[in-house]
Design a protein around this motif. Structure first.
Motif, mmCIF file in Angstrom:
data_model
loop_
_atom_site.group_PDB
_atom_site.id
_atom_site.type_symbol
_atom_site.label_atom_id
_atom_site.label_comp_id
_atom_site.label_asym_id
_atom_site.label_seq_id
_atom_site.Cartn_x
_atom_site.Cartn_y
_atom_site.Cartn_z
ATOM 1 N N LEU A 165 9.089 -8.870 3.345
ATOM 2 C CA LEU A 165 8.442 -7.566 3.419
ATOM 3 C C LEU A 165 8.859 -6.666 2.250
ATOM 4 O O LEU A 165 8.088 -5.816 1.811
ATOM 5 C CB LEU A 165 8.745 -6.902 4.762
ATOM 6 C CG LEU A 165 8.156 -7.619 5.981
ATOM 7 C CD1 LEU A 165 8.570 -6.928 7.272
ATOM 8 C CD2 LEU A 165 6.648 -7.722 5.883
ATOM 9 N N MET A 166 10.068 -6.870 1.734
ATOM 10 C CA MET A 166 10.496 -6.089 0.563
ATOM 11 C C MET A 166 9.660 -6.437 -0.666
ATOM 12 O O MET A 166 9.472 -5.612 -1.556
ATOM 13 C CB MET A 166 11.975 -6.322 0.261
ATOM 14 C CG MET A 166 12.913 -5.624 1.217
ATOM 15 S SD MET A 166 12.690 -3.833 1.229
ATOM 16 C CE MET A 166 13.412 -3.390 -0.320
ATOM 17 N N LEU A 167 9.144 -7.637 -0.695
ATOM 18 C CA LEU A 167 8.270 -8.034 -1.795
ATOM 19 C C LEU A 167 6.972 -7.219 -1.756
ATOM 20 O O LEU A 167 6.452 -6.820 -2.792
ATOM 21 C CB LEU A 167 7.979 -9.531 -1.710
ATOM 22 C CG LEU A 167 7.376 -10.198 -2.925
ATOM 23 C CD1 LEU A 167 8.246 -9.997 -4.148
ATOM 24 C CD2 LEU A 167 7.190 -11.673 -2.661
ATOM 25 N N TYR A 168 6.472 -6.940 -0.559
ATOM 26 C CA TYR A 168 5.283 -6.101 -0.421
ATOM 27 C C TYR A 168 5.563 -4.656 -0.815
ATOM 28 O O TYR A 168 4.709 -3.982 -1.381
ATOM 29 C CB TYR A 168 4.740 -6.167 1.005
ATOM 30 C CG TYR A 168 4.069 -7.468 1.317
ATOM 31 C CD1 TYR A 168 2.787 -7.738 0.844
ATOM 32 C CD2 TYR A 168 4.714 -8.442 2.062
ATOM 33 C CE1 TYR A 168 2.167 -8.943 1.119
ATOM 34 C CE2 TYR A 168 4.104 -9.654 2.336
ATOM 35 C CZ TYR A 168 2.830 -9.892 1.863
ATOM 36 O OH TYR A 168 2.220 -11.088 2.116
ATOM 37 N N VAL A 169 6.765 -4.188 -0.528
ATOM 38 C CA VAL A 169 7.148 -2.840 -0.954
ATOM 39 C C VAL A 169 7.207 -2.786 -2.481
ATOM 40 O O VAL A 169 6.706 -1.846 -3.105
ATOM 41 C CB VAL A 169 8.502 -2.420 -0.334
ATOM 42 C CG1 VAL A 169 8.998 -1.110 -0.917
ATOM 43 C CG2 VAL A 169 8.378 -2.312 1.179
ATOM 44 N N ALA A 170 7.803 -3.796 -3.086
ATOM 45 C CA ALA A 170 7.887 -3.845 -4.549
ATOM 46 C C ALA A 170 6.496 -3.888 -5.173
ATOM 47 O O ALA A 170 6.209 -3.152 -6.129
ATOM 48 C CB ALA A 170 8.698 -5.066 -4.985
ATOM 49 N N LEU A 171 5.630 -4.720 -4.623
ATOM 50 C CA LEU A 171 4.263 -4.808 -5.130
ATOM 51 C C LEU A 171 3.550 -3.464 -4.984
ATOM 52 O O LEU A 171 2.849 -3.015 -5.891
ATOM 53 C CB LEU A 171 3.487 -5.896 -4.392
ATOM 54 C CG LEU A 171 1.999 -5.996 -4.718
ATOM 55 C CD1 LEU A 171 1.805 -6.437 -6.165
ATOM 56 C CD2 LEU A 171 1.314 -6.943 -3.755
ATOM 57 N N GLY A 172 3.737 -2.816 -3.859
ATOM 58 C CA GLY A 172 3.089 -1.534 -3.609
ATOM 59 C C GLY A 172 3.489 -0.473 -4.617
ATOM 60 O O GLY A 172 2.642 0.218 -5.192
ATOM 61 N N PHE A 173 4.788 -0.333 -4.855
ATOM 62 C CA PHE A 173 5.234 0.672 -5.816
ATOM 63 C C PHE A 173 4.830 0.307 -7.242
ATOM 64 O O PHE A 173 4.531 1.190 -8.049
ATOM 65 C CB PHE A 173 6.743 0.911 -5.708
ATOM 66 C CG PHE A 173 7.090 1.899 -4.644
ATOM 67 C CD1 PHE A 173 6.889 3.251 -4.842
ATOM 68 C CD2 PHE A 173 7.603 1.480 -3.434
ATOM 69 C CE1 PHE A 173 7.193 4.172 -3.855
ATOM 70 C CE2 PHE A 173 7.915 2.380 -2.443
ATOM 71 C CZ PHE A 173 7.708 3.737 -2.645
ATOM 72 N N ALA A 174 4.811 -0.973 -7.550
ATOM 73 C CA ALA A 174 4.350 -1.384 -8.881
ATOM 74 C C ALA A 174 2.887 -1.004 -9.082
ATOM 75 O O ALA A 174 2.505 -0.490 -10.140
ATOM 76 C CB ALA A 174 4.557 -2.880 -9.074
ATOM 77 N N LEU A 175 2.066 -1.238 -8.068
ATOM 78 C CA LEU A 175 0.648 -0.878 -8.181
ATOM 79 C C LEU A 175 0.455 0.632 -8.279
ATOM 80 O O LEU A 175 -0.379 1.108 -9.050
ATOM 81 C CB LEU A 175 -0.139 -1.438 -6.996
ATOM 82 C CG LEU A 175 -0.389 -2.937 -7.001
ATOM 83 C CD1 LEU A 175 -1.030 -3.377 -5.691
ATOM 84 C CD2 LEU A 175 -1.233 -3.338 -8.189
ATOM 85 N N ILE A 176 1.216 1.387 -7.513
ATOM 86 C CA ILE A 176 1.119 2.842 -7.577
ATOM 87 C C ILE A 176 1.493 3.331 -8.975
ATOM 88 O O ILE A 176 0.806 4.165 -9.569
ATOM 89 C CB ILE A 176 1.997 3.503 -6.497
ATOM 90 C CG1 ILE A 176 1.390 3.249 -5.118
ATOM 91 C CG2 ILE A 176 2.155 5.000 -6.753
ATOM 92 C CD1 ILE A 176 2.289 3.632 -3.961
ATOM 93 N N GLY A 177 2.573 2.807 -9.514
ATOM 94 C CA GLY A 177 2.993 3.208 -10.855
ATOM 95 C C GLY A 177 2.012 2.788 -11.928
ATOM 96 O O GLY A 177 1.678 3.564 -12.828
ATOM 97 N N LEU A 178 1.519 1.590 -11.823
ATOM 98 C CA LEU A 178 0.586 1.095 -12.827
ATOM 99 C C LEU A 178 -0.780 1.768 -12.722
ATOM 100 O O LEU A 178 -1.499 1.865 -13.712
ATOM 101 C CB LEU A 178 0.461 -0.417 -12.734
ATOM 102 C CG LEU A 178 1.723 -1.184 -13.133
ATOM 103 C CD1 LEU A 178 1.535 -2.677 -12.898
ATOM 104 C CD2 LEU A 178 2.110 -0.908 -14.562
ATOM 105 N N GLY A 179 -1.117 2.233 -11.533
ATOM 106 C CA GLY A 179 -2.381 2.956 -11.361
ATOM 107 C C GLY A 179 -2.434 4.204 -12.223
ATOM 108 O O GLY A 179 -3.434 4.478 -12.887
ATOM 109 N N GLY A 180 -1.352 4.944 -12.244
ATOM 110 C CA GLY A 180 -1.296 6.144 -13.078
ATOM 111 C C GLY A 180 -1.342 5.818 -14.556
ATOM 112 O O GLY A 180 -2.014 6.504 -15.339
#
Length: 91
Positions: free
Chosen positions: A35-50
């Motif tokens: 589940l921590m992998l999903y958290v990492a993916l989520g924050f990476a996508l949020i950061g890369l979105g900007g």
């Protein structure tokens, strides 16, 4: 001047999101909790979105609406990934 401050703010926000993503990934490696992998993916996508929004607008010359729309979709995908990590049953 306003444009420069906006770029700096976007880069700072992206850097923070990527640091959080990296720490979450380290947590995944250390504890093996998927589940921590999903958290990492989520924050990476949020950061890369900007970052993607700025790149699309500045480099590819798309409209601010189009760039913002794509960035919002990427950030929403990141939030869905984090939401999944919060609500998924712990294996």
């Amino acid at each position: 001047m306003e444009h420069t401050l906006f770029v700096i703010a976007k880069l700072f926000t992206t850097a923070l999101a990527l640091v959080i993503a990296y720490q979450a990934y380290r947590g995944y490696q250390r504890h093996g909790t998927q589940l921590m992998l999903y958290v990492a993916l989520g924050f990476a996508l949020i950061g890369l979105g900007g970052l993607l929004e700025g790149a699309l607008f500045e480099l590819l010359q798309v409209t601010i609406f189009q760039a913002g729309f794509v960035a919002a979709l990427v950030a929403a995908g990141g939030m869905l990934s984090i939401l999944y990590a919060l609500y998924a049953p712990n294996p």
